[in-house]
Each structure stands twice: as C-alpha cells, then as structure tokens.
Design an enzyme around this catalytic site. Structure first.
Site, PDB file in Angstrom:
ATOM      1  N   HIS A 325      -5.355  76.328  27.952  1.00 46.24           N
ATOM      2  CA  HIS A 325      -5.475  77.460  28.876  1.00 46.24           C
ATOM      3  C   HIS A 325      -6.832  77.427  29.585  1.00 46.24           C
ATOM      4  CE1 HIS A 325      -5.425  81.746  30.150  1.00 46.24           C
ATOM      5  NE2 HIS A 325      -6.705  81.669  29.844  1.00 46.24           N
ATOM      6  N   GLU A 326      -7.925  77.238  28.815  1.00 49.51           N
ATOM      7  CA  GLU A 326      -9.266  77.226  29.407  1.00 49.51           C
ATOM      8  C   GLU A 326      -9.432  76.065  30.388  1.00 49.51           C
ATOM      9  OE1 GLU A 326     -11.488  79.549  29.130  1.00 49.51           O
ATOM     10  OE2 GLU A 326     -10.228  80.689  27.757  1.00 49.51           O
ATOM     11  N   HIS A 329      -8.039  76.637  33.836  1.00 52.47           N
ATOM     12  CA  HIS A 329      -8.920  77.294  34.813  1.00 52.47           C
ATOM     13  C   HIS A 329      -9.696  76.249  35.615  1.00 52.47           C
ATOM     14  CE1 HIS A 329      -8.160  81.405  33.686  1.00 52.47           C
ATOM     15  NE2 HIS A 329      -8.531  81.222  32.435  1.00 52.47           N
ATOM     16  N   GLU A 405      -5.274  84.186  35.049  1.00 54.49           N
ATOM     17  CA  GLU A 405      -4.896  84.061  33.634  1.00 54.49           C
ATOM     18  C   GLU A 405      -3.442  83.630  33.487  1.00 54.49           C
ATOM     19  OE1 GLU A 405      -6.914  84.203  30.999  1.00 54.49           O
ATOM     20  OE2 GLU A 405      -8.540  84.427  32.455  1.00 54.49           O
ATOM     21  N   ASP A 409      -2.148  80.135  31.795  1.00 56.45           N
ATOM     22  CA  ASP A 409      -1.095  80.097  30.775  1.00 56.45           C
ATOM     23  C   ASP A 409       0.011  79.128  31.186  1.00 56.45           C
ATOM     24  OD1 ASP A 409      -2.375  81.857  29.127  1.00 56.45           O
ATOM     25  OD2 ASP A 409      -1.117  83.591  29.613  1.00 56.45           O
TER      26      ASP A 409
END
EC number: 3.4.24.84
Length: 465
Positions: A325-326, A329, A405, A409
């Site tokens: 997930h990070e 970004h 976000e 995901d």
C-alpha cells in the site's frame, strides 16, 4: 440588520479586520465542536458491535476502542476550548505587541538596537515557542499519562517524557531560528520579487529537511536498526525490485519505547529510498510481544516494565501488504503530487503576502501602529488573514488524501496482497483501538483515510474478483 451594517461600515478598517479574524476563529471552533459532538454521540450510543462488523471485531475490542475514542474526544473538546480561549485572550489583551516589545527590550540589553529587527524577531520567536511549550505541557502530560496510559498505549516514563520534550524543543530551535533569520533576510533584500526568492528558499529547506530527517534528526529521539537478514527483508527487497522501487535500506525503529501505536513509511529522493518499519508493526520484532530480559537497566528496562497489553502486530505477509500500500503511493505519484500541490500553495501564499505586506491596517489591527516587522507580517497574514483559505484547502486535501488511499489499496490488490491487506487493516485497527463507526459529516471533514468498513469492502470486492 441595516443599522448593524451601518455600524460595521463606520468602524475603522483595522477594527473590522480584527473582529473578522476573531469571529472566523470562533466560527471554525464552533463548527469543529459541533462535528466532535456528533461523533461523541456515536461513541456513546453505539454500544454493541454492528452486524456488518460481526466477523471483523469482537465485542471486547469494540468496547475498548469505543471507550478509548470517547476519552480522546472529550479530551480534545477541553483542550480545544482552552486553546481557543487562550488565543482570543492573547489577541484581546495585546499579547503579540507586548511580546514584541519585550523581545526588543531583551535584544536591546544584549546590545542590539531597534535596527536589528531580525535579532528581535528571533527573540520573539524563541519566547513565543517557549510560551506555547509551557502552556501545552499540562495537556500533553494528561494525554500521555492519563488517557494513553489508561488504555495501554503509553510506554514512556515521566523522566523519558521530559527528556524527550526538552530534546524536541532544542532541536526545533536549532532548525527554526536559523531558517527564520535567513527567510527574513531574503524578504528584506529581495526587492520587488522577494516572494520568488522566499518561496525558492523554503522549497530548498523543505527538501533538505526531508532528506536529512530520518538519517540525522529522527535518530536523536528513536533507535533505528537495519532490518536483520531473513525472510521478511528478502521479501521486501523482492517486492521493491518488482515495481522498480529504488530501495537501499530497510530500518526498524524502536517505537515501542514511546508508544504501542504502529506505523510504516518510506523516505528519500531519486535512487536512494529507505523504508522504516515501527517495531510495533512487526509481530516478530516488537518488544511488546517479548518478555523483558533479566538484568537490563536504564530507560529500556523502565519502558518494558510499563508494557501492559501486548499487541498482536502483523505477520510477514501482512507487513508486505501494508508496504505494498505504501509503495503504491510512490508508484502512483502521490508523493510527487502532494509536493507539487504544497509548493503551488506556498508560492501563492508568498505572492499574496507580497501584495498585502504594505497594508498598514493589517498591522494596526493587531496593535502595531508605528512599526511593521516582517515576522509579525508573516504571522498576521499566514495565520490569521489566510485562515478561511486554509480551511478550504485543508478540506480539499482531506478529500484528495482519501482518494489516494483507495488508489494505494487498489495497487496493493494488483500485487496480489488484497487478502493480506484486509487482515492487516483489521489487526492494525484492533491494535490501535480504532473505532470503526463514524458520523458521516465528521468523517467527511476530518478523515484523511477512508473509514475502515469502506476500505474493507473495496478489498472484499477485490478478493471476490
């Protein structure tokens, strides 16, 4: 209404500015208090696990999270009220011009007369931040040693807390004072286009701070160790390589010394990226899942002796999902987009500051009738005059953050991590006592991350696909 409008029009410009600032400040506070009241009502009335959460959260954890969030919200109400009253009294009683005059007296005794405005500005800044630190200390102590302690999150001793607070204050001053002095100097010598030079300077400073923070500043407060060789490190490196993430190092930070809340982040520019994992995120490395070793002394022993509720942490597969997930970004350009938005906003603010700095009414509104110090102008314009714009911008950035976000995901889903991220989000919510039910207006206004149920539903759909 017409009479009140006439009375308002008859007021001097500086009085209208001052009253407008106060009225808007209280309007924002009352709006925030209204939203918090709605959310507290949710905490008070939702006493049983909703049906849609039955497979996600047990009743004991649900009740713990409800009480924790209720205590936090009540604390926030009182601290927010105090802050608003304090700010109002400072403005009404002329606290800002008083502190500026006091700063001039102190710098004058040191041999720096009124012509040394930058020196006086630095004394003013030091006194203002010291006042803020002292008045905020009781609230910080209560939050740490009453609320966080009561709900099993605080791992600090009183000695560690004060040592940490003093260290933070000193480090902050070592950065803030030189940067501010250079910024004021650039504004004074920059001529008609000083706002361009000031913006470029703040851009360089922000990039330098981001670059050095994790390597030189953060280690002053927390212990960073390289992630030991093993399966987890190998899997992280493989995942990073698979998406062309230029990973150079993976660190574990001893966050459990301060709190049992968990986190993970990455930092660095260009081909020098590092990943930092809080030990509280890692089931295998968290000190909260281990018994204190015999014979240890010092702060580590004291901190471990305070450990109460052992946190579950995440398995390796779930840690990888969180990192997926990070890294999403990064891969989707969210970090770059946020930097661009931030710098566009910074440039606009400096440009408007250049337009407004010559308006003597702005200074007179806050008690500066004979002088127009640059630092005071920055404070008045950026903190007070721009406050309506800042509120709108903050809401827009919150909406954008929620969108990012969901996209991150979805990126983790494409990596095949949907199921592991699903379980990781549930564990992290449980470990951090997040309450999964929220008032829709409060959520819309405040939540930079989508509510847990919305994220889980999106991932559930992904798993079913």
């Amino acid at each position: 209404m017409a009479l009140s409008g006439d009375l308002w029009a008859e007021l001097p410009a500086e009085r209208r500015i001052f009253c407008s600032v106060l009225l808007f400040s209280w309007a924002v506070y009352l709006w925030e208090a209204f939203l918090a009241h709605r959310q507290r009502r949710v905490y008070r009335t939702t006493t049983h696990v909703p049906q849609e959460l039955g497979q996600i959260m047990d009743s004991e954890t649900f009740e713990k999270s409800r009480l924790y969030q209720l205590d936090k919200s009540t604390f926030s109400f009182w601290s927010g009220l105090y802050s608003e009253v304090e700010g109002t009294m400072i403005l009404l009683c002329g606290g800002i011009p008083f502190l500026w005059k006091l700063s001039g007296q102190i710098s004058g005794r040191a041999g720096f007369g009124p012509e040394y405005e930058i020196v006086q500005s630095l004394v003013f800044l030091l006194l203002a931040t010291l006042f803020s630190a002292v008045t905020g200390l009781p609230w910080s102590l209560y939050n740490t040693f009453v609320i966080e302690e009561k709900h099993g999150f605080n791992q600090q001793t009183l000695g560690f807390f004060f040592k940490d607070a003093i260290k933070k204050f000193v480090v902050t001053q070592c950065i803030l004072l030189p940067v501010t002095s250079l910024l004021l100097y650039i504004i004074k010598i920059g001529g008609d286009y000083f706002f361009i030079y000031a913006w470029l300077f703040t851009l360089v400073v922000s990039l330098v701070l981001v670059t050095i923070y994790a390597d030189y500043i953060a280690p002053l407060f927390d212990k960073f160790i390289p992630l030991p060789e093993g399966e987890l490190k190998q899997q992280i490196e493989t995942m990073a390589k698979g998406i062309d993430f230029p990973l150079t190092k993976v660190y574990v930070v001893e966050g459990s010394k301060r709190s049992s809340h968990s986190n993970a982040y990455f930092y660095g520019f260009f081909k020098n990226k590092r990943i930092v994992l809080f030990d509280t995120l890692l089931e295998e490395y968290s000190a909260l899942n281990k018994e204190p070793a015999e014979g240890e002394d010092g702060e580590n022993e004291e901190a471990k002796s305070k450990t109460k509720n052992k946190k579950q942490g995440c398995k390796n597969e779930e840690v990888l999902a969180v990192l997926g997930h990070e890294l999403g970004h990064w891969k989707l350009g969210h970090t770059v987009k946020n930097i661009i938005i931030s710098q566009m906003n910074s440039f606009l603010c400096f440009f408007l500051f250049a337009v407004l700095i010559g308006q003597k009414e702005l200074f007179a509104a806050f008690g500066f009738y004979d002088t127009q110090p640059t630092l005071i102008g920055l404070m008045i314009i950026f903190q007070f005059i721009f406050s309506p714009y800042n509120e709108v911008l903050s809401f827009c950035l919150t909406v954008l953050s929620r969108r990012f976000e969901f996209q991150a995901d979805a990126f983790a889903k494409k990596l095949g991590k949907a199921e592991d991220l699903y379980s990781a989000l549930i564990k992290l919510n449980k470990d951090n006592l997040g309450f999964p039910v929220s008032d829709w207006i409060f959520s819309m206004w405040h939540y930079s991350h989508p509510p847990l149920l919305e994220r889980l539903q999106a991932l559930k759909d992904a798993k079913q696909e």
